[in-house]
Design a protein around this motif. Structure first.
Motif, mmCIF file in Angstrom:
data_model
loop_
_atom_site.group_PDB
_atom_site.id
_atom_site.type_symbol
_atom_site.label_atom_id
_atom_site.label_comp_id
_atom_site.label_asym_id
_atom_site.label_seq_id
_atom_site.Cartn_x
_atom_site.Cartn_y
_atom_site.Cartn_z
ATOM 1 N N SER A 11 2.062 -4.198 -25.139
ATOM 2 C CA SER A 11 2.036 -2.816 -25.603
ATOM 3 C C SER A 11 3.442 -2.334 -25.942
ATOM 4 C CB SER A 11 1.428 -1.908 -24.520
ATOM 5 O OG SER A 11 2.173 -2.024 -23.327
ATOM 6 N N CYS A 29 -2.738 -6.173 -28.211
ATOM 7 C CA CYS A 29 -3.665 -5.996 -27.103
ATOM 8 C C CYS A 29 -2.829 -5.989 -25.828
ATOM 9 C CB CYS A 29 -4.683 -7.137 -27.064
ATOM 10 S SG CYS A 29 -5.899 -6.967 -25.743
ATOM 11 N N SER A 30 -2.980 -4.957 -25.037
ATOM 12 C CA SER A 30 -2.190 -4.832 -23.820
ATOM 13 C C SER A 30 -2.856 -5.601 -22.681
ATOM 14 C CB SER A 30 -2.043 -3.359 -23.455
ATOM 15 O OG SER A 30 -1.214 -3.224 -22.337
ATOM 16 N N PRO A 31 -2.213 -6.661 -22.179
ATOM 17 C CA PRO A 31 -2.812 -7.438 -21.094
ATOM 18 C C PRO A 31 -2.697 -6.697 -19.764
ATOM 19 C CG PRO A 31 -0.656 -8.316 -21.641
ATOM 20 C CD PRO A 31 -0.914 -7.185 -22.605
ATOM 21 N N ASP A 32 -3.654 -6.909 -18.928
ATOM 22 C CA ASP A 32 -3.651 -6.284 -17.611
ATOM 23 C C ASP A 32 -3.408 -7.371 -16.571
ATOM 24 O OD1 ASP A 32 -3.892 -4.533 -15.496
ATOM 25 O OD2 ASP A 32 -6.083 -4.575 -15.503
ATOM 26 N N ILE A 33 -2.129 -7.593 -16.236
ATOM 27 C CA ILE A 33 -1.794 -8.611 -15.239
ATOM 28 C C ILE A 33 -0.815 -8.028 -14.217
ATOM 29 C CG2 ILE A 33 -2.154 -10.510 -16.884
ATOM 30 C CD1 ILE A 33 0.933 -10.894 -16.823
ATOM 31 N N ASP A 34 -0.793 -8.630 -13.051
ATOM 32 C CA ASP A 34 0.147 -8.233 -12.004
ATOM 33 C C ASP A 34 1.503 -8.860 -12.322
ATOM 34 O OD1 ASP A 34 1.584 -7.712 -9.712
ATOM 35 O OD2 ASP A 34 0.191 -8.706 -8.350
ATOM 36 N N GLU A 35 2.524 -8.029 -12.485
ATOM 37 C CA GLU A 35 3.846 -8.529 -12.874
ATOM 38 C C GLU A 35 4.792 -8.691 -11.684
ATOM 39 O OE1 GLU A 35 5.596 -7.085 -16.483
ATOM 40 O OE2 GLU A 35 3.672 -6.441 -17.284
ATOM 41 N N LYS A 54 0.058 -13.273 -19.725
ATOM 42 C CA LYS A 54 -0.312 -12.244 -20.712
ATOM 43 C C LYS A 54 -1.116 -12.861 -21.856
ATOM 44 C CE LYS A 54 3.640 -9.231 -19.777
ATOM 45 N NZ LYS A 54 4.911 -8.687 -20.287
#
Length: 195
Positions: A11, A29-35, A54
Motif C-alpha cells: 500500500s 493489493c495491501s497484504p495483511d501480514i505480521d511484520e 507479502k
C-alpha cells in the motif's frame, strides 16, 4: 501464452510511484501480514521474509499474476528499526540514529503465481547520519509528515536528505523502498517487455 498481470503487494505510495516510472500497467493489493521481527533474525533475513510473505499473501487472491513484494529494515547499533508510525517514535528513532551509521536492507521478490517461480534480492544501502539536534528533528518532522512511514524515519527522497551526510549504494532506488535495478532484471526474465 500471454504475460501475467502485474500486482504490487504494497500500500506504499512511495513504491507505487517508483513502479509507475516503468510505464507498466499494475494493480496494488495491501497484504495483511505480521511484520514483527523474529527472535535472533538478522535485518536482511527479516526484510526478505517479509517481502516474500507479502507476495505469498497476495498470491492467494491473484493466482495467475506476477506479484512484487518488498520490505525494508534499517539496522543501527545492533538494533532493527522499522517504520516509526508516529511522530513521537520517529523523533526517538532519529535521536537514536543521530551521528550514527545505518544499514538499510531492502528486499524485493517477484513471484510468478502461474509457474511458482520466485526471484529475490536483498539490497544493502549504507547511510551515515549527521549529528541532529532536537530542534532540527522537530523541524524535519513538522515539514515531512510522511517520515513516520519510512524505515528509520528518514525519507531520503525528500527533506530526509538534510539529515544524511553520506549514502553508499549499488541501487539508489532501494533506499526509497524498491530495488528497481534488480526488479527490472526479474521482470525481463519473466518476459515483460521494457525499453
Amino acid at each position: 501464452m500471454s504475460t501475467p498481470a502485474l500486482i504490487l503487494a504494497s500500500s506504499s505510495r512511495f513504491r507505487q510511484m517508483q513502479l509507475q516510472q516503468l510505464n507498466l500497467p499494475f494493480s496494488t493489493c495491501s497484504p495483511d501480514i505480521d511484520e514483527t521481527p523474529l527472535a535472533h533474525e538478522n535485518a536482511a533475513a527479516t526484510a526478505l521474509r517479509l517481502a516474500t510473505g507479502k507476495a505469498q499473501a497476495v498470491a492467494e487472491i491473484y493466482p495467475q499474476h506476477l506479484i512484487i513484494g518488498s520490505d525494508q529494515v534499517a539496522f543501527c547499533q545492533h538494533t532493527q528499526l522499522g517504520k516509526p508510525m508516529s511522530v513521537e517514535k520517529a523523533a526517538e528513532t532519529l535521536r537514536f540514529t543521530s551521528g550514527q551509521h545505518l544499514d538499510f536492507y531492502t528486499a524485493v521478490v517477484l513471484l510468478n503465481t502461474l509457474t511458482g517461480r520466485m526471484h529475490s534480492h536483498v539490497d544493502l544501502t549504507q547511510v551515515q547520519m549527521r549529528e541532529l539536534s532536537d530542534e532540527s528533528i522537530q523541524r524535519y518532522l513538522e515539514q515531512e509528515p510522511d517520515a513516520i512511514y519510512c524505515a528509520g524515519g528518514a525519507k531520503s527522497e525528500g527533506l530526509g536528505q538534510t539529515l544524511i551526510a553520506a549514502i553508499t549504494s549499488t541501487d539508489p532506488n532501494a533506499l526509497i523502498g524498491l530495488p528497481m535495478l534488480s526488479l527490472i532484471g526479474f521482470l525481463i526474465e519473466e518476459g515483460i517487455a521494457l525499453p
